[in-house]
Design an enzyme around this catalytic site. Structure first.
Site, PDB file in Angstrom:
ATOM      1  N   HIS A 171      16.791  47.569  65.119  1.00 56.01           N
ATOM      2  CA  HIS A 171      17.161  47.679  66.521  1.00 56.01           C
ATOM      3  C   HIS A 171      18.688  47.656  66.626  1.00 56.01           C
ATOM      4  CE1 HIS A 171      13.059  46.304  68.328  1.00 56.01           C
ATOM      5  NE2 HIS A 171      13.104  47.598  68.090  1.00 56.01           N
ATOM      6  N   ASP A 184      20.947  46.257  68.408  1.00 58.36           N
ATOM      7  CA  ASP A 184      21.747  45.034  68.527  1.00 58.36           C
ATOM      8  C   ASP A 184      21.884  44.289  67.204  1.00 58.36           C
ATOM      9  OD1 ASP A 184      19.006  44.494  68.732  1.00 58.36           O
ATOM     10  OD2 ASP A 184      19.306  42.673  69.914  1.00 58.36           O
ATOM     11  N   HIS A 185      21.237  44.788  66.152  1.00 61.88           N
ATOM     12  CA  HIS A 185      21.348  44.164  64.835  1.00 61.88           C
ATOM     13  C   HIS A 185      22.057  45.041  63.802  1.00 61.88           C
ATOM     14  CE1 HIS A 185      18.569  40.713  65.623  1.00 61.88           C
ATOM     15  NE2 HIS A 185      18.260  41.517  66.623  1.00 61.88           N
ATOM     16  N   HIS A 187       7.647  40.905  64.802  1.00 63.72           N
ATOM     17  CA  HIS A 187       8.332  41.529  65.931  1.00 63.72           C
ATOM     18  C   HIS A 187       7.584  42.819  66.278  1.00 63.72           C
ATOM     19  CE1 HIS A 187      11.484  42.096  68.734  1.00 63.72           C
ATOM     20  NE2 HIS A 187      12.209  42.964  68.053  1.00 63.72           N
ATOM     21  N   HIS A 223      20.523  34.259  69.082  1.00 67.23           N
ATOM     22  CA  HIS A 223      19.888  35.453  69.659  1.00 67.23           C
ATOM     23  C   HIS A 223      19.382  35.178  71.076  1.00 67.23           C
ATOM     24  CE1 HIS A 223      17.217  38.989  70.011  1.00 67.23           C
ATOM     25  NE2 HIS A 223      18.086  39.549  69.182  1.00 67.23           N
TER      26      HIS A 223
END
Length: 303
Positions: A63, A65-66, A138, A265
């Site tokens: 993803h 944001d990582h 996830h 997070h």
């Protein structure tokens, strides 16, 4: 000594005082980065650490944001004149994802070694430490990581003297090597005590609670765990998007019993995580809300 810095603690989108998810650890000149969200480079600069020694980059999942900070980081590492290979570790598809991002960073002075994880747990050994990957839950394939440093037993000089083995060979035994001298074989266990407690940091984010986290973090010196939502009414949302609440992170720590727990997070709506820490500390006392730049020097236990 294992240095650990929580570079960024944000999830989904950065905030003015909160970068996206990233962790860096340093041990004996080697730097390990886990995730590389937007703002990672600025966070490293703020910490005063260097880009060039980053040897290993692990990704929990793909993803944005990582991983969105990776192209710029690679270019900066190249501009720092790094020429040694960099190892990247991540779920299946790692090379495809990184090659896609490298469209804007095509020329680098160093090569990249890709290690794609496909099993529920995998161990990657390095010279001075190991990285253990464990699959979590996830809405895409996602892994947590433990960084583990072993500690050898004490060298028994008196036992070495009794062997009548010249001193020049002692260091080989200390390094775990067998020695042949005058027709005899000398083994490390003749002069080395039992292995002592090492160091372990476990990092997990973007997941529902699963037993694999407890198993991986058992007895860790530090567990860094997702706390996406602090508000009690966000449990349904956490379940829907497969994240964790503060309360659930506290439950995991209570079972795994690390020395310390840091949360990370956070949802962009969670501006003041410290307001919800009572949910965690009632279950696991030594817990802290992570903040960008938070760091610790982990030391071997004194004897």
């Amino acid at each position: 000594m294992l240095d650990v810095c929580l570079l960024g603690t944000g999830g989904m989108m950065p905030l003015p005082k909160r970068y996206l998810t990233s962790l860096m650890a340093r041990y004996k000149g080697s730097n390990i980065l886990i995730d590389c969200g937007e703002g990672t480079q600025v966070a490293i600069k703020n910490k005063g650490w260097n880009f060039k020694p980053i040897d290993v980059i692990c990704f929990t999942h793909y993803h944005a944001d990582h991983i969105s900070g990776l192209p710029g980081l690679l270019l900066t590492m190249g501009n720092a004149m790094r020429t040694e290979p960099v190892t990247m570790i991540g779920p299946k598809g790692l090379k495809r994802v990184v090659d896609s991002l490298r469209v804007v960073a095509p020329e680098l002075p160093f090569s990249i070694k890709y290690i794609e994880i496909t099993e529920p747990t995998e161990v990657i050994e390095f010279d001075e430490y190991r990285i253990k990957a464990f699959k979590v839950n996830h809405n895409v394939v996602c892994y947590g990581y433990s960084i583990e440093v072993d500690r050898k037993g004490k060298f028994d000089a008196e036992a070495a003297k009794k062997l009548d083995l010249p001193v020049m060979y002692w260091r080989h035994l200390q390094n775990g090597e067998e020695v042949e001298y005058e027709g005899k074989i000398y083994k490390p266990d003749m002069v080395m005590g039992a292995e002592r407690k090492g160091l372990k940091v476990t990092y997990t984010t973007d997941t529902r609670p699963v037993p694999a986290i407890v198993e991986a973090a058992e007895g860790a010196d530090l567990l860094i765990c997702e706390g996406m939502y602090g508000e009690p009414d966000k449990l349904a949302k956490a379940k829907e998007y497969k994240h964790m609440t503060f309360y659930e992170a506290g439950q995991i720590a209570a079972k795994a019993n690390p020395k310390e727990l840091w949360l990370t997070h956070y949802s962009p709506s969670l501006v003041r995580p410290e307001l919800f820490m009572d949910q965690v500390t009632k279950q696991f006392e030594n817990a802290k809300p992570g903040i960008d730049g938070m760091s610790v020097d982990l030391l071997f236990e004194e004897e």
